[in-house]
Design a protein around this motif. Structure first.
Motif, PDB file in Angstrom:
ATOM      1  N   SER A 283      19.758  14.886  -7.133  1.00 45.80           N
ATOM      2  CA  SER A 283      19.964  14.759  -8.571  1.00 45.80           C
ATOM      3  C   SER A 283      20.672  15.994  -9.095  1.00 45.80           C
ATOM      4  CB  SER A 283      18.621  14.521  -9.255  1.00 45.80           C
ATOM      5  OG  SER A 283      18.111  15.705  -9.762  1.00 45.80           O
ATOM      6  N   GLY A 284      21.722  15.740  -9.837  1.00 44.63           N
ATOM      7  CA  GLY A 284      22.503  16.831 -10.387  1.00 44.63           C
ATOM      8  C   GLY A 284      23.644  17.287  -9.503  1.00 44.63           C
TER       9      GLY A 284
ATOM     10  N   LYS B 212      27.123  17.338  -7.638  1.00 49.21           N
ATOM     11  CA  LYS B 212      28.428  16.715  -7.858  1.00 49.21           C
ATOM     12  C   LYS B 212      29.094  16.462  -6.510  1.00 49.21           C
ATOM     13  CE  LYS B 212      29.177  18.831 -12.349  1.00 49.21           C
ATOM     14  NZ  LYS B 212      29.843  19.934 -13.085  1.00 49.21           N
TER      15      LYS B 212
ATOM     16  N   SER C 218      24.874   7.506  -6.245  1.00 51.71           N
ATOM     17  CA  SER C 218      24.524   7.208  -7.628  1.00 51.71           C
ATOM     18  C   SER C 218      23.049   6.860  -7.753  1.00 51.71           C
ATOM     19  CB  SER C 218      25.339   6.020  -8.134  1.00 51.71           C
ATOM     20  OG  SER C 218      26.692   6.354  -8.165  1.00 51.71           O
TER      21      SER C 218
ATOM     22  N   GLY D  81      20.914   9.784  -7.818  1.00 52.73           N
ATOM     23  CA  GLY D  81      21.004  10.691  -8.954  1.00 52.73           C
ATOM     24  C   GLY D  81      22.124  11.712  -8.869  1.00 52.73           C
ATOM     25  N   ALA D  82      22.962  11.612  -7.843  1.00 53.21           N
ATOM     26  CA  ALA D  82      24.121  12.516  -7.791  1.00 53.21           C
ATOM     27  C   ALA D  82      25.214  11.998  -8.716  1.00 53.21           C
ATOM     28  CB  ALA D  82      24.647  12.607  -6.362  1.00 53.21           C
ATOM     29  N   LYS D  83      26.120  12.906  -9.059  1.00 55.35           N
ATOM     30  CA  LYS D  83      27.250  12.522  -9.916  1.00 55.35           C
ATOM     31  C   LYS D  83      28.454  12.345  -8.990  1.00 55.35           C
ATOM     32  CE  LYS D  83      29.434  12.526 -14.084  1.00 55.35           C
ATOM     33  NZ  LYS D  83      29.634  11.133 -14.476  1.00 55.35           N
TER      34      LYS D  83
ATOM     35  N   TYR E 213      32.359  11.605  -8.135  1.00 59.04           N
ATOM     36  CA  TYR E 213      33.749  11.625  -8.602  1.00 59.04           C
ATOM     37  C   TYR E 213      34.652  11.088  -7.480  1.00 59.04           C
ATOM     38  CZ  TYR E 213      31.905  14.750 -12.152  1.00 59.04           C
ATOM     39  OH  TYR E 213      31.177  15.288 -13.180  1.00 59.04           O
TER      40      TYR E 213
ATOM     41  N   TYR F 191      33.397   4.700 -11.156  1.00 53.19           N
ATOM     42  CA  TYR F 191      33.304   6.160 -11.107  1.00 53.19           C
ATOM     43  C   TYR F 191      34.603   6.757 -11.595  1.00 53.19           C
ATOM     44  CZ  TYR F 191      29.551   4.580  -8.128  1.00 53.19           C
ATOM     45  OH  TYR F 191      28.458   3.915  -7.661  1.00 53.19           O
ATOM     46  N   GLN F 192      34.496   7.972 -12.084  1.00 58.97           N
ATOM     47  CA  GLN F 192      35.641   8.645 -12.693  1.00 58.97           C
ATOM     48  C   GLN F 192      36.601   9.180 -11.636  1.00 58.97           C
ATOM     49  OE1 GLN F 192      34.356  11.904 -15.175  1.00 58.97           O
ATOM     50  NE2 GLN F 192      36.457  12.597 -15.574  1.00 58.97           N
TER      51      GLN F 192
ATOM     52  N   CYS G  88      32.985  20.452  -7.295  1.00 59.77           N
ATOM     53  CA  CYS G  88      31.970  19.660  -6.577  1.00 59.77           C
ATOM     54  C   CYS G  88      31.165  20.523  -5.606  1.00 59.77           C
ATOM     55  CB  CYS G  88      32.628  18.507  -5.821  1.00 59.77           C
ATOM     56  SG  CYS G  88      33.205  17.222  -6.938  1.00 59.77           S
TER      57      CYS G  88
END
Lengths: 308, 308, 308
Positions: free
Chosen positions: C146-147, C149, C170, C173-175, C177, C191-192, C203
């Motif tokens: 979580s958290g 990148k 996801s 809880g990871a972000k 890209y 996703y962006q 990242c």
């Protein structure tokens, strides 16, 4: 012993020890390793005999076998030999057996990879386990090397077997003669070339080489090869009474050796194959016992995670 | 039993014993051999089903498996089948399983090689372990052979399965009928040809054969094959209440058998595959127990050097 | 867990459990299964790394391995994937590992076949065991998701690895890209997309994807790919101090990643391979323990006929 790549690296004493270990294994067996270890066979050239011989040797020692097929693999995706070898090391192989069509690849790998590497034939370089099985066969016959005359006959230039055998036999005190048609002679090797008829008459061991059609640019014509350069029935009759015939196989029957001589009394060709298993067991044993795995200690903690 | 090459070699009593052994192995299991033995699978034709079935049978009996790939091997170097087989014998195989595209090769080998040989399909000759699994499947269904009507339907001429089954079923007292379009009939077999509709209506076992596209010079057209010579849903309705469907697989779905019938209640096609493992275990067991290895004595001292 | 086909199927809790089991297996080992079980590896696409990793995992768990080669098999005879899978189930496989070039084949099989199925890569679909080893590698580094990148960089459109990782990361809880040149972007993924330089700088994990030359209709030109979209030495210097480099391998050295960075301090590329074995052991263990075979009860009586 960290790797087994070239017969040039060993002293007379070391070679004799290895031959005697192989002989002992053949006669009395040996305890398989007491933990689960993986050997990876990386053959970048097709092989039946050598690969299967390694598999039998590995299984008799209790090793798990990882069979890499270069034609159905990442090599197609352009992966280098180094990356392939490193991959097998990463997934847990404790030993790599490598055959490659280029002369120097296995030597390079041995310097780059941590686990032991066995050269199972590199281009026109060497084929040291084939050599060891030849030595074992000669040893079982004569119980010595010094003073023996060994004729290596045929396609010297393209033969890694010739190279490994010439080095090791010299180290062991045998007298090495080469015999070959002119275009297949290799004058970088410091041994005397003699006529096929002289070789057959005067040598204790006549070692015929396979014509490596697959290594020749122009498919060599076999016309009259047997009569000119091979072992005919007539030549066999002129061999010394105790002399023996070797060939690394597969034999081109009727080309290097007359068909009916392949399994004659003097021939040790199929005995060589049997000896190949013991010879390879001896090499693998020597390479892996260094890691302590024959004495109840794991060679590498990371690789022994299962057994408790 | 020294080899397992042709169903012609066995009496009714011998066949029944083998079938019962296979059935017994399937129901109750059997102790694996008590020493390390190597089986070599020499497939000179591609195979999944048969080869994998042998591998499972071998591993269940505790055998080590040597997998020979004819396309990446010394065969490319021109080696004969005999030399290949002799090589595997020399490196320690106690059993050879051989498939070959030529009709007589396996018979010849059996006379030349010392260790037991199993015919895993030879050209248009025989396929005796496939036959044995068919017999096992029929036995499990009817518990007898005498008086049973068995229809073998399809490409008789190119089918080694048809040949092995016709021999063995006759020996066991079943009544064999053949059904085939004219150009695929083989009149060297002494059995009556009947119409597909008669076969389906009157037989207790209808055994469809695979169209061996790979054996036909001109790719046979599948147009209307199902309607003319295959098992349609309509024909299946006219089968006897207890009659069963066999096929050696892989099925050309919608050609020999309508797609929806491949796994219908009457079909034993996947049961045949399961039975193949037990049938092959029985054959291997019979061949190797002769060497004494089921009774704590090594079949061959040379091959047992490891276990101490 | 009945099958292991898609990372979409698992909750955060289930994923963490699986990652921790894999980590535990890597650190402490695990008892092999206490009966003879067969795993069949059905690779309808060539593979070294993944297949060998499965073999090591299977052997460490004590499983027998059936190796299916699509190029020398019944597939040539036109057999469907379903019939092949059903064949292996019939001859006694307790687990199928399937790789296939088409996106939906493995999902379909999982609904048709009784024994557990592992997706070892299906077309441009998913590659969940590759994902699990990536997750394990990240977990060993950061002990949380979580958290974090994570930048997935390269040929997103053709990458099953990207897809599986994006879903699972996801969930955890990871972000996530994505970074890709325009024609390789896949906008069905929520996703962006960010620039390669942003991805590398911000990242914690930069995951480069292999250019799947074998999946592209026109062989993509590698000209300047490294400079435009890959990890150059210059970009590596701008990474966060603790950030790591992942790649599913085989790396196209000098294309996705500069040659000298493949084994740099930040790289976990070969560690990923080592982790692949533990990750696959965890998955196989979870799938088979459901059958009770870790608790002395056979998963299936029919498959355990030997051991008494």
């Amino acid at each position: 012993m960290k790797n087994f790549v070239s017969m040039k690296h060993y002293s007379k004493h070391e070679l004799l020890q290895l031959i005697k270990l192989a002989n002992d294994i053949e006669q009395h067996g040996i305890q398989p390793f007491n933990q689960q270890l993986f050997a990876a066979n990386l053959f970048f050239e097709p092989s039946t005999r050598t690969k299967m011989s390694f598999v039998v040797a590995q299984r008799k020692l209790g090793l798990e076998v990882l069979d890499f097929m270069s034609d159905v693999s990442s090599v197609k995706k352009g992966e280098s030999v180094y990356d392939t070898a490193k991959t097998f090391e990463s997934i847990g192989a404790s030993l790599l057996v490598v055959r490659h069509p280029q002369d120097n690849v296995v030597h390079q790998l041995a310097n780059q990879i941590t686990v032991p590497i066995i050269n199972a034939g590199d281009g026109k370089g060497e084929h040291p386990t084939q050599c060891l099985l030849d030595l074992l066969t000669i040893y079982q016959e004569f119980e010595k090397f010094s003073g023996l005359k060994v004729g290596i006959i045929g396609d010297i230039k393209h033969s890694r077997v010739a190279r490994s055998n010439a080095y090791a036999l010299s180290t062991l005190g045998a007298k090495v003669y080469l015999s070959s048609k002119t275009e297949w002679q290799d004058h970088s090797l410091p041994y005397q070339y003699i006529d096929i008829d002289d070789a057959v008459e005067h040598c204790d061991v006549v070692m015929f080489l396979r014509i490596q059609h697959e290594r020749h640019e122009n498919q060599a014509s076999n016309d009259h090869y047997l009569e000119k350069y091979g072992l005919t029935a007539e030549r066999e009759k002129r061999m010394k009474p105790h002399a023996i015939i070797l060939h690394p196989a597969p034999v081109n029957r009727g080309v290097e050796i007359a068909d009916e001589l392949v399994e004659c009394n003097r021939s040790r060709i199929f005995k060589q194959m049997t000896n190949g298993v013991s010879a390879r067991m001896a090499v693998i044993y020597r390479l892996l016992e260094g890691g302590g795995i024959t004495h109840e200690k794991p060679i590498n903690q990371r690789k022994a995670i299962i057994s408790k």
